[in-house]
Enzyme design. Structure first.
Site, PDB file in Angstrom:
ATOM      1  N   VAL A   1     -40.025 -19.997 -13.092  1.00 19.79           N
ATOM      2  CA  VAL A   1     -39.265 -19.145 -12.175  1.00 19.79           C
ATOM      3  C   VAL A   1     -39.773 -19.313 -10.750  1.00 19.79           C
ATOM      4  O   VAL A   1     -38.998 -19.463  -9.801  1.00 19.79           O
ATOM      5  CB  VAL A   1     -39.335 -17.671 -12.610  1.00 19.79           C
ATOM      6  CG1 VAL A   1     -38.622 -16.784 -11.590  1.00 19.79           C
ATOM      7  CG2 VAL A   1     -38.718 -17.482 -13.992  1.00 19.79           C
TER       8      VAL A   1
ATOM      9  N   ASP B   1      -0.413   5.519   8.693  1.00 18.16           N
ATOM     10  CA  ASP B   1      -0.116   6.897   8.321  1.00 18.16           C
ATOM     11  C   ASP B   1      -1.408   7.677   8.101  1.00 18.16           C
ATOM     12  O   ASP B   1      -2.474   7.101   7.841  1.00 18.16           O
ATOM     13  CB  ASP B   1       0.704   6.928   7.031  1.00 18.16           C
ATOM     14  CG  ASP B   1       2.166   6.584   7.253  1.00 18.16           C
ATOM     15  OD1 ASP B   1       2.573   6.478   8.426  1.00 18.16           O
ATOM     16  OD2 ASP B   1       2.904   6.431   6.255  1.00 18.16           O
TER      17      ASP B   1
ATOM     18  N   LYS C   1       1.532  11.786   9.895  1.00 21.42           N
ATOM     19  CA  LYS C   1       1.731  13.229   9.980  1.00 21.42           C
ATOM     20  C   LYS C   1       1.061  13.911   8.803  1.00 21.42           C
ATOM     21  O   LYS C   1       0.882  13.343   7.738  1.00 21.42           O
ATOM     22  CB  LYS C   1       3.219  13.568  10.005  1.00 21.42           C
ATOM     23  CG  LYS C   1       3.965  13.144   8.739  1.00 21.42           C
ATOM     24  CD  LYS C   1       5.424  13.525   8.811  1.00 21.42           C
ATOM     25  CE  LYS C   1       6.144  13.080   7.541  1.00 21.42           C
ATOM     26  NZ  LYS C   1       7.559  13.488   7.536  1.00 21.42           N
TER      27      LYS C   1
ATOM     28  N   ASP D   1       6.496   2.969   0.190  1.00 18.94           N
ATOM     29  CA  ASP D   1       7.333   1.846   0.621  1.00 18.94           C
ATOM     30  C   ASP D   1       7.948   2.176   1.977  1.00 18.94           C
ATOM     31  O   ASP D   1       8.417   3.301   2.183  1.00 18.94           O
ATOM     32  CB  ASP D   1       8.439   1.594  -0.402  1.00 18.94           C
ATOM     33  CG  ASP D   1       9.329   0.435  -0.008  1.00 18.94           C
ATOM     34  OD1 ASP D   1       9.009  -0.711  -0.381  1.00 18.94           O
ATOM     35  OD2 ASP D   1      10.330   0.669   0.698  1.00 18.94           O
TER      36      ASP D   1
ATOM     37  N   ILE E   1      11.607   3.696   1.853  1.00 20.74           N
ATOM     38  CA  ILE E   1      11.914   4.883   1.052  1.00 20.74           C
ATOM     39  C   ILE E   1      11.239   6.082   1.706  1.00 20.74           C
ATOM     40  O   ILE E   1      10.023   6.286   1.577  1.00 20.74           O
ATOM     41  CB  ILE E   1      11.467   4.720  -0.415  1.00 20.74           C
ATOM     42  CG1 ILE E   1      12.223   3.553  -1.061  1.00 20.74           C
ATOM     43  CG2 ILE E   1      11.708   6.009  -1.199  1.00 20.74           C
ATOM     44  CD1 ILE E   1      11.923   3.333  -2.519  1.00 20.74           C
TER      45      ILE E   1
ATOM     46  N   ALA F   1       5.914   6.223  -4.142  1.00 22.61           N
ATOM     47  CA  ALA F   1       5.138   7.249  -4.851  1.00 22.61           C
ATOM     48  C   ALA F   1       5.749   7.617  -6.193  1.00 22.61           C
ATOM     49  O   ALA F   1       5.029   7.896  -7.156  1.00 22.61           O
ATOM     50  CB  ALA F   1       5.008   8.484  -3.966  1.00 22.61           C
TER      51      ALA F   1
ATOM     52  N   MET G   1       8.105  15.359  -0.942  1.00 25.41           N
ATOM     53  CA  MET G   1       7.851  16.341   0.117  1.00 25.41           C
ATOM     54  C   MET G   1       8.668  17.617  -0.088  1.00 25.41           C
ATOM     55  O   MET G   1       9.260  18.155   0.847  1.00 25.41           O
ATOM     56  CB  MET G   1       8.162  15.717   1.492  1.00 25.41           C
ATOM     57  CG  MET G   1       7.339  14.469   1.779  1.00 25.41           C
ATOM     58  SD  MET G   1       7.931  13.519   3.204  1.00 25.41           S
ATOM     59  CE  MET G   1       9.410  12.736   2.518  1.00 25.41           C
TER      60      MET G   1
END
Length: 471
Positions: free
Chosen positions: A23, A247, A269, A302, A305, A331, A382
């Site tokens: 080693v 985001d 947001k 996405d 969407i 989602a 949401m």
């Protein structure tokens, strides 16, 4: 990250190796290849170690370790089969603030020697912090087959031309764009095949043609949260971006995948309050693309969407700027899959409708009669604030109050929870669920109870207890 990865320049620097077996020989060989001046301490040596000492390549300090030898060395390697000696070396190194590696004993190490794929001057190091060396060895074998032997030739050519490129292309962004274009062109094939002259001719031609000044905007769907759901195109886009407008709810795991030197600007947001108005977001995308930057707009789920991707794409393209869209897993798909709820089912549902709960406030925005039809699944994004109205409107138009529902919170993340009940319970279920959350309404929501497919917490409204927590 338990250890800080780095590459040490050992050329001409003394390194002490304790041990004289196979080693220690292997470690000494690697250190000599790196240009280190190896000092050795061991009562017995392998034939190869003896040869190196006789040739003057290795300095034999003595048979037994002495702590004062550490004062004039750069690194220490303990490679003996004597636990007491290894412990002594580790303690002495720590006391003198010297980096020490004790082979096969991570607890005594202050640095780890990684497994290396060598395509000099390119080196790729991988490590498990000493926890699974066999696993790392297997991974190294896989990488060895993926990376051509001549891969380093590209880096050598780039190194020779780096000064000329810097002289001709003044900005960091231009240079980065040039190298990205080059490494994705025929130059790479020529360099990896050993055709150095041909590769340099291609580099020179590319440099003469310059770098396009117009930037571009890419709308990227990040999916609902689990980084494993990113597409390959999405991953490549965030790793090539100069600036990322993201985001607020993009998961930390996905944010870490963005190129480290890219600028990051939050524009999303929370709680219904935009941190940046949409018109201003559009202008930011346009103005930065006009600077010649690769702009990424990173969106949860996405872009097309309920993500305002269509508005942003139109604003960008109206200004003559190239805009690309990379779809993401929305989602609804992520939440249903991770909760074990099929959105369609031959026995229960032949269609799916996606609707945003924000529009529930507008009397004319939603066709409630269509939503209330039987044998279909409704997914409400949401909708937490308007849960009571959703129940009222649907039941007034004929949807049964005992229709199964599921409220999915933190979809696809480790913190995902599924609150199960009926349409009559929707308001109470929504009140329990942490944002972001979505509703799955329809007979398919009961399938999760029957199959127990979910690998996340599922909470029943009547008992408020976990009913499924294992795959």
């Amino acid at each position: 990250m338990q250890t800080f990865p780095l590459f040490a320049n050992l050329a001409g620097r003394p390194v002490l190796v304790i041990g004289g077996g196979t080693v220690a020989e292997r470690k000494t060989h690697a250190l000599l290849d790196a240009g280190a001046c190896v000092h050795l301490a061991a009562p017995e040596l392998t034939p190869q170690l003896k040869l190196w000492t006789e040739q003057g390549k290795v300095l034999l300090r003595g048979q037994q370790f002495e702590a004062q030898w550490l004062d004039d060395v750069f690194l220490v390697v303990a490679a003996t089969d004597d636990a007491a000696v290894n412990q002594t070396v580790s303690d002495a190194a720590e006391a003198r603030k010297k980096l020490v590696n004790v082979v096969d004993n991570p607890q005594l190490c202050s640095y780890i020697v990684p497994s290396v794929i060598d395509r000099s001057p390119v080196q790729i190091a991988i490590s498990s912090n000493g926890t699974a060396p066999v696993l790392i060895r297997q991974l190294r074998q896989q990488l060895e087959t993926l990376i051509p032997q001549q891969f380093g030739n590209m880096a050598q050519i780039a190194g020779r031309w780096r000064g000329k490129v810097k002289q001709q292309l003044g900005s960091l962004t231009e240079r980065r764009r040039f190298w990205e274009m080059l490494f994705s062109s025929r130059f790479a094939d020529a360099a990896q095949s050993g055709d150095t002259a041909g590769a340099e001719a291609l580099l020179q031609a590319q440099l003469a043609s310059g770098v396009p000044q117009q930037g571009e905007v890419t709308l990227v769907g990040a999916g609902p949260g689990d980084p494993g759901l990113l597409t390959l195109n999405a991953l490549q886009a965030v790793q090539q971006a100069d600036i990322v407008f993201h985001d607020a709810l993009i998961s930390d795991e996905i944010m870490t995948l963005i190129r480290r030197d890219a600028e990051r600007v939050p524009v999303g947001k929370r709680g219904g309050h935009h941190s940046v108005p949409q018109d201003q977001i559009n202008e930011l995308l346009i103005s930065h693309a006009r600077k010649g930057l690769r702009v990424v707009r990173l969106k949860g789920g996405d872009p097309f969407i309920f993500g305002r991707g269509g508005e942003e794409m139109q604003a960008v393209t109206d200004q003559g700027i190239a805009c690309r869209v990379i779809p993401g897993i929305t989602a609804a798909l992520g939440a249903s899959a991770y909760a074990g709820i099929p959105l369609t089912h031959r026995d229960h549902s032949q269609s799916v409708l996606f609707v945003t709960g924000h529009t529930c406030r507008n009397e004319n925005a939603i066709d409630w009669d269509t939503l209330a039809r039987p044998r279909q699944t409704i997914v409400v994004y949401m909708g937490t604030v308007n849960a009571a109205r959703i129940t009222r409107e649907l039941t007034q138009r004929g949807r049964r109050a005992d229709t199964p529902v599921a409220v999915v919170s933190h979809a696809t993340r480790a913190s995902q929870k599924v609150y199960a009940g009926t349409l009559a319970d929707l308001h109470a279920l929504a009140a329990q669920a942490a944002a972001p959350a979505l509703f799955i309404i329809g007979e398919v929501a009961a399938v999760q109870h029957e199959s127990r497919l979910s690998g996340v917490n599922s909470v029943a409204n009547d008992t408020n207890s976990v009913i499924a927590n294992a795959t």
